[in-house]
Motif scaffolding. Sequence first.
Motif, mmCIF file in Angstrom:
data_model
loop_
_atom_site.group_PDB
_atom_site.id
_atom_site.type_symbol
_atom_site.label_atom_id
_atom_site.label_comp_id
_atom_site.label_asym_id
_atom_site.label_seq_id
_atom_site.Cartn_x
_atom_site.Cartn_y
_atom_site.Cartn_z
ATOM 1 N N ARG A 281 49.207 160.953 18.933
ATOM 2 C CA ARG A 281 48.352 162.067 19.353
ATOM 3 C C ARG A 281 48.930 162.838 20.532
ATOM 4 O O ARG A 281 48.192 163.548 21.225
ATOM 5 N N GLU B 69 44.571 151.326 20.976
ATOM 6 C CA GLU B 69 44.893 152.645 21.491
ATOM 7 C C GLU B 69 45.761 152.506 22.732
ATOM 8 O O GLU B 69 45.625 151.536 23.490
ATOM 9 N N GLU C 36 47.421 162.867 24.122
ATOM 10 C CA GLU C 36 46.217 162.028 24.081
ATOM 11 C C GLU C 36 46.530 160.579 23.747
ATOM 12 O O GLU C 36 45.627 159.758 23.573
ATOM 13 N N ALA D 48 46.973 154.807 26.050
ATOM 14 C CA ALA D 48 46.830 156.049 26.801
ATOM 15 C C ALA D 48 48.199 156.656 27.053
ATOM 16 O O ALA D 48 49.215 155.952 27.055
ATOM 17 N N PRO D 49 48.277 157.968 27.247
ATOM 18 C CA PRO D 49 49.573 158.592 27.517
ATOM 19 C C PRO D 49 50.173 158.071 28.811
ATOM 20 O O PRO D 49 49.456 157.720 29.750
#
Length: 326
Positions: A238, A254, A241, A256-257
């Motif tokens: 993403r 997930e 994101e 995070a950047p």
Amino acid sequence: MGGLTVTGTGDPYPFDLITMGRIGVDLYPLATGVPLAEAETFGRFLGGSAANVAVAAARLGRRVALVSRTGADPFGAYLRTELRSFGVDERWVTEVAGLPTPITFCEMFPPDRFPLYFYRLPKAPDLEIAQDEVDLEAVRAARVFWMTGTGLSEEPSRAATLAALQARGRSGTTVFDLDWRPMLWREKPEPYYERALAHATVAVGNPEECQIATGESEPYAAARALLAAGVELAVVKRGPEGVLAVHRDGTVAEAAPVEVDVVNGLGAGDAFGGALCHGLLAGWELGRVVRYANAAGAIVASRLACSSAMPFSHEVEEVLGRAGGV
């Protein structure tokens, strides 16, 4: 490894990773923010998504080979030399007489605009991979096999790629890099993406690529659609994101950047891919795999080149340590 010998090599065990697909020469301006029309100095680098993923995994200590083709020209010789220097086995990177080795130019306008200009005419040699030239036994034996959407764009590469997928029989880990490059297609890609997804165990792509493969671009919907298409693990990149990964068993991870000063974002996805393969080979839990791959991609985004910018494991671990996660 049971003493398996890869066909015709005498090697005592299979490759950790075999990638198949695009290779070429990247010619990048040595300054950011400069249009090609004004650029005066360029750096020459090994490029192409399949080649870059191979280099990324080799930098992390994996035994890697590439299946591809170049022109019978000095640029082709340069690419084979570079592959060897990076520790990538290039026995299956052969020459095609009469076709030039591809060249790719880019413009770098950080943080998020990096136009690409592909010079792959009249046809790229890596699309001339023929089915009878692929060592299917070696492909079947590899712990991970990585193929790309571009490899499906034309014959005979399309048939060779699908034959390699079929030979795998969903054994080990088979990764489909969705790799959507619209300028390289002359027909609708959806039927071929559907066929490839049926043989893959992992799919990796950004929302635009997921849209082509499944009709869905929203990350969670795209991940569900990729799982429905047959894969075991869907990874949706993403960009700013972060990353989403969803496994068929219900595991969701997930990342995070990672904040970096972006220089050139073009090689980040390939660094991510090589590190993803490394983590899957290591048997890490999904969250760790995704965080590690995400950090590798961020490192390359902070550097000018693609292949030569691929990080070593200590560099990835240092970034993860600063970010507070391993």
